[in-house]
Design a protein around this motif. Structure first.
Motif, short mmCIF file in Angstrom:
data_model
loop_
_atom_site.label_atom_id
_atom_site.label_comp_id
_atom_site.label_asym_id
_atom_site.label_seq_id
_atom_site.Cartn_x
_atom_site.Cartn_y
_atom_site.Cartn_z
N LYS A 157 0.73 -1.33 0.26
CA LYS A 157 -0.16 0.02 -0.19
C LYS A 157 1.22 1.22 0.23
O LYS A 157 0.20 1.96 -1.01
CB LYS A 157 -0.86 0.32 0.89
N THR A 158 2.06 1.00 0.83
CA THR A 158 2.79 2.30 0.36
C THR A 158 3.86 2.84 -0.94
O THR A 158 3.77 3.60 -1.11
CB THR A 158 3.85 2.05 2.41
N TYR A 159 4.42 1.63 -0.45
CA TYR A 159 5.37 1.71 -2.06
C TYR A 159 5.04 1.08 -3.42
O TYR A 159 5.78 2.01 -4.25
CB TYR A 159 6.92 1.47 -1.43
N ILE A 160 4.29 0.91 -3.47
CA ILE A 160 3.91 0.31 -4.84
C ILE A 160 2.49 0.35 -5.84
O ILE A 160 1.90 0.51 -5.01
CB ILE A 160 3.65 -1.56 -5.09
N PRO A 161 3.16 1.43 -6.54
CA PRO A 161 1.62 2.31 -7.59
C PRO A 161 0.96 1.22 -7.54
O PRO A 161 1.42 -0.37 -8.29
CB PRO A 161 2.22 2.60 -8.75
N ARG A 162 -0.45 1.26 -7.66
CA ARG A 162 -1.69 0.17 -8.08
C ARG A 162 -1.55 0.18 -9.72
O ARG A 162 -1.53 1.38 -10.45
CB ARG A 162 -2.74 0.51 -7.24
N PRO A 163 -1.97 -0.76 -10.23
CA PRO A 163 -2.00 -0.84 -11.99
C PRO A 163 -3.78 0.34 -11.85
O PRO A 163 -4.90 0.15 -11.51
CB PRO A 163 -3.01 -1.92 -12.25
N GLU A 164 -3.96 1.05 -13.38
CA GLU A 164 -4.89 2.14 -13.69
C GLU A 164 -6.46 1.21 -13.73
O GLU A 164 -6.97 2.01 -14.00
CB GLU A 164 -4.33 2.98 -14.27
N ASN A 165 -5.60 -0.19 -14.78
CA ASN A 165 -7.13 -0.37 -15.45
C ASN A 165 -6.65 -1.69 -15.72
O ASN A 165 -5.14 -2.79 -14.62
CB ASN A 165 -7.16 -0.15 -16.87
N ILE A 166 -7.01 -2.45 -16.30
CA ILE A 166 -6.43 -4.58 -16.40
C ILE A 166 -6.31 -4.19 -18.06
O ILE A 166 -6.91 -3.25 -18.42
CB ILE A 166 -8.03 -5.29 -16.40
N PRO A 167 -5.56 -5.10 -18.98
CA PRO A 167 -5.84 -5.68 -19.94
C PRO A 167 -6.61 -5.88 -20.80
O PRO A 167 -7.36 -6.15 -20.06
CB PRO A 167 -4.73 -6.37 -20.28
N ASP A 168 -6.77 -5.80 -22.18
CA ASP A 168 -8.00 -6.93 -22.68
C ASP A 168 -8.06 -8.08 -22.07
O ASP A 168 -6.98 -8.73 -22.21
CB ASP A 168 -7.24 -6.14 -24.17
N GLU A 169 -9.61 -8.05 -22.32
CA GLU A 169 -10.53 -9.01 -21.57
C GLU A 169 -10.12 -10.41 -21.66
O GLU A 169 -9.71 -11.55 -21.94
CB GLU A 169 -11.35 -9.00 -20.78
N LYS A 170 -9.84 -9.87 -23.02
CA LYS A 170 -9.69 -11.54 -24.45
C LYS A 170 -8.65 -12.16 -23.82
O LYS A 170 -8.36 -13.36 -24.14
CB LYS A 170 -9.59 -10.78 -25.74
N LEU A 171 -7.54 -11.66 -23.34
CA LEU A 171 -6.08 -11.86 -23.27
C LEU A 171 -6.32 -12.93 -22.36
O LEU A 171 -4.95 -14.24 -21.80
CB LEU A 171 -5.16 -10.90 -22.97
N PHE A 172 -6.98 -12.63 -21.12
CA PHE A 172 -7.13 -13.47 -19.84
C PHE A 172 -8.28 -14.74 -20.57
O PHE A 172 -7.90 -16.21 -20.06
CB PHE A 172 -8.05 -12.71 -18.94
#
Length: 595
Positions: free
Chosen positions: A174-189
Motif C-alpha cells: 500500500k505504501t510503496y507499490i503503485p496500483r495498476p490503473e486498469n486491466i488489460p484486454d479481457e480477451k487475453l485473460f
C-alpha cells in the motif's frame, strides 16, 4: 558499514530520532514511524567526503526471502541465491544478471520488508560467499548510474516490521507499490495468444502464417490474437514488411481478420546501421548518443552487431516511433504489438540522452510507458520489462524460457516467477510460451528443439490457472489425438475460470493483491508454506499443484488450514496437512477449491 573510525562520531539527535555524524565522512539519520501493527525504520546515510565514496549496509537474511527481481533460476524463497555485489538495474537474466522486471522491494517470512529509494545508486548482493547477508551499497562508478551533477552518494531505505509476512506485505504494498490503473484486454485473460516465434523462428512467411492460423481453426482451438514475431522486416529498425516473404501484407491481414484473428507484431528499440530508419533517427537525434556528442552510440544486440537504440527520454523520438507503429495499424490493420528488450544492459556503458537521469532504470520505465501508449484503449500489447511501471494495465511477459524441466530457466521457474511478479506489483503475468522457446546450446535462437510430449503437457498444466496463456509450439505437431484433446480440455478449464481471473485482476487495481498468490498468503504463520515453490493459489480459494518433475506420476501436496474440495477425486479434504504420494497421471492436473 564502512565507517573509517566508528568510535569518532558526534550525535545530532533530536525529537527521539537517531542522528550521528562522522566528521568529513558520513552522516546517519534514522527515524521511526508506526501505523497500527507495523513499525518502520527509515534509514538515511549521506556521504560527506567525496563523490567516489561508498555507503554500505548489510542485513542478516533471517527467515525466507522473496520479491526483488526476475532471475535465471528464480529460487523461491531466494535465500539460496549467491549474488555478488552488482548494480541493481533491469538487465537480461540470460546474462545471469538481475532480471528485466525488478523492484527495490524485498520481503522476509520473519515479518519484515525492505524498500530502497529509487534514486540511490544501488549495488546489491545476496548471500555472497554464503554470508547469509543482504547488502546494499550506494556508490557512483563510471557506469551504469549517471552522476550528472557530481552529487555525493546517499543510501536511503526503509525496513518495516509486523508480526507476520502477510501483514507487513500488505502495508508495504500500500505504501510503496503503485496500483495498476486498469486491466488489460479481457480477451487475453480468456483465450490464448498464438506466436510464430518458437515454431517458425525467423523463417516465418505469409504462407506459413496463414497455414498456422488455419491449423488453429481446424484443430478447434480458441485464440485472442496471432502474433507475428521475428523476422518480418528487411532490415531491423525499419517498419516495412519484407515483400519477398509477405507479398501483400494488407491483404494477408485482411484474410486473417476475416477468419477471426487479430494480428499483432514484434517490435524492439534497435536500429541496425544498414536500416533506413537508422539514418533518419540519427539525423533527428532520436538515438542514444555517444557521451557529449551528436553521434549515435552503437550497441550490439541479438540481431545486430552495430545498431542505434531509441532515446526514449526524447519526447519527439517517442512520438516518431509511435507514429511508425500507428502506420502499421492504419496501413495493415495490425492491432497491437509485442515489445521486446528495454533492459538497461542493451545501453552502452557511457552515453548521452535527451533528458539525463540518475537511475538507468528510467530507460526501462519509459520503454514500457511507450508500449502502453501504443495501445491505450484496448490494451492487448505485451512488454518484457518493468521498473516502477506497476501502474500500467498491460501484460508483463516472463523472459524467454528454455524448453527444459530444470531450474535453469526451465519449467520449474514458471511458478516462482509468477509469484515474484505478483509480489512486486505486476499481477498481469504472461508466462511466455507453453513448452518454452525450443532453444539449444548448439543452434541458439534458431534451434527448434521442441519439448517432448510429457514436458509440453506438464507445462500446459502449470499455465492453466495462470492469468494468460501463450502458445507457439502447437499441440497438434505431436500427431497424438489424445494429447491434442487433453490440451483443448485444459484451455477449456482455463476459460471456465476466466471470470475469476478477471475479477482478481480488477481487485488488483484497488488492493494491489496479486492474482497468483503463494500459499503463505492465506497461512502467514504456517512455516511449511514458506518453502513451497511448486504450488500456488489463484486468489485465496483455488489451490493448484501441478507436476513439474520429469517422469513423476504422483507428488506430495500441502493444503493450508481449512477444508478443500479435491476436484480430481471429487472429495473434500482437511487442510493443515500433506497429501503424500497423490496420484497425478500425465493428463491429470491436481487442483482444489476452498469450501
Amino acid at each position: 558499514m564502512g565507517v573509517k573510525n566508528p568510535s569518532s562520531y558526534k550525535s545530532c539527535s533530536q525529537d527521539g530520532n537517531v542522528c550521528v555524524t562522522w566528521e568529513n565522512d558520513r552522516k546517519l539519520v534514522m527515524t521511526t514511524r508506526k501505523e497500527n501493527d507495523v513499525t518502520c525504520y527509515d534509514v538515511s546515510w549521506s556521504a560527506l567526503s567525496c563523490v567516489s565514496q561508498e555507503l554500505k549496509d548489510c542485513l542478516n537474511m533471517s527467515g525466507h526471502w522473496y520479491g526483488g527481481f526476475q532471475d535465471w533460476n528464480q529460487y523461491w524463497p531466494m535465500n539460496i541465491i549467491q549474488q555478488k555485489l552488482a548494480p541493481y538495474v533491469a538487465s537480461d537474466s540470460y546474462a545471469k544478471m538481475y532480471g528485466g522486471v525488478l523492484e527495490r522491494y524485498f520481503l522476509s517470512s520473519a515479518g519484515y520488508g525492505v524498500f530502497i529509494d529509487q534514486d540511490v545508486p544501488l549495488h546489491l548482493s545476496m548471500n555472497e560467499n554464503n554470508t547469509r547477508q543482504f547488502c546494499m551499497s550506494a556508490k557512483y562508478t563510471q557506469y551504469p548510474y549517471i552522476n550528472y551533477d557530481n552529487s555525493l552518494p546517499y543510501l536511503n531505505y526503509s525496513v518495516c516490521y509486523a508480526n507476520n509476512i502477510r501483514k507487513v506485505h500488505d502495508y508495504m504494498s500500500k505504501t510503496y507499490i503503485p496500483r495498476p490503473e486498469n486491466i488489460p484486454d479481457e480477451k487475453l485473460f480468456k483465450s490464448p495468444i498464438w506466436s510464430t516465434w518458437a515454431m517458425y523462428k525467423k523463417d516465418i512467411n505469409e504462407t506459413q502464417l496463414e497455414e498456422f492460423a488455419d491449423d488453429i481453426i481446424s484443430n478447434n482451438f480458441p485464440h485472442s490474437q496471432i502474433e507475428l514475431d521475428d523476422e518480418w522486416t528487411v532490415r531491423y529498425g525499419d517498419m516495412g514488411f519484407d515483400l519477398n516473404k509477405f507479398p501483400d501484407p494488407a491483404a494477408m491481414v485482411r484474410r486473417l481478420n476475416n477468419k477471426g484473428f487479430r494480428v499483432t507484431i514484434w517490435v524492439h528499440p534497435f536500429f541496425n546501421e544498414d536500416s533506413t530508419s537508422f539514418k533518419e533517427a540519427y539525423e533527428k537525434r532520436y538515438l542514444v548518443r555517444q557521451l557529449d556528442s551528436n553521434l549515435p552510440a552503437l550497441v550490439s544486440w541479438w540481431r545486430g552487431k552495430l545498431a542505434g537504440i531509441l532515446d526514449v527520454t526524447n519526447p519527439e523520438a517517442v512520438s516518431w516511433y509511435l507514429k511508425q507503429l500507428q502506420n502499421l495499424k492504419t496501413n495493415y490493420n495490425i492491432s497491437s504489438f509485442k515489445f521486446d528488450a528495454g533492459e538497461v544492459n542493451w545501453l552502452p556503458n557511457v552515453y548521452s540522452v535527451n533528458s539525463t537521469y540518475r537511475n538507468p532504470d528510467v530507460y526501462t520505465q519509459k520503454w514500457a510507458e511507450l508500449a502502453y501508449e501504443s495501445d491505450k484503449n484496448i490494451r492487448h500489447q505485451e512488454v518484457r520489462v518493468g521498473a516502477r511501471t506497476q501502474r500500467l494495465p498491460i501484460f508483463s511477459r516472463m523472459l524467454d524460457r528454455d524448453s527444459t524441466w530444470t531450474r535453469s530457466n526451465g519449467l520449474k521457474t514458471i511458478i516462482p516467477c509468477a509469484l515474484t511478479f505478483g509480489l512486486i506489483g505486476y499481477p498481469f503475468v504472461l508466462p511466455d510460451m507453453i513448452g518454452g522457446n525450443a532453444y539449444d546450446a548448439a543452434d541458439g535462437l534458431e534451434a527448434r528443439n521442441y519439448p517432448d510430449q510429457e514436458l509440453f503437457i506438464r507445462w500446459l498444466q502449470v499455465n492453466t490457472f495462470l492469468p494468460s496463456m501463450q502458445f507457439s509450439v502447437p499441440p497438434w505437431i505431436y500427431n497424438d489425438t489424445t494429447l491434442t484433446t487433453e490440451a483443448r480440455k485444459l484451455i477449456d478449464l482455463h476459460t471456465s475460470y476466466t471470470p475469476t481471473i478477471v475479477r482478481l485482476a480488477r481487485e488488483a487495481t484497488v488492493t494491489g493483491s496479486p492474482i497468483i498468490r503463494p500459499l503463505w498468503w492465506v497461512a502467514p504463520t504456517d512455516a511449511i508454506t514458506f518453502m513451497i515453490d511448486d504450488e500456488f493459489l489463484l486468489g485465496n480459494d483455488i489451490l493448484v499443484a501441478p507436476v513439474v518433475i520429469q517422469g513423476d506420476l504422483s507428488r506430495d501436496i500441502y493444503l493450508p488450514a481449512g477444508r478443500w474440495q479435491d476436484k480430481l477425486r471429487n472429495t473434500v479434504r482437511d487442510g493443515g496437512k500433506w497429501l503424500t504420494n497423490y496420484k497425478a497421471s500425465l493428463y491429470e492436473l491436481p487442483y482444489f477449491i476452498r469450501v
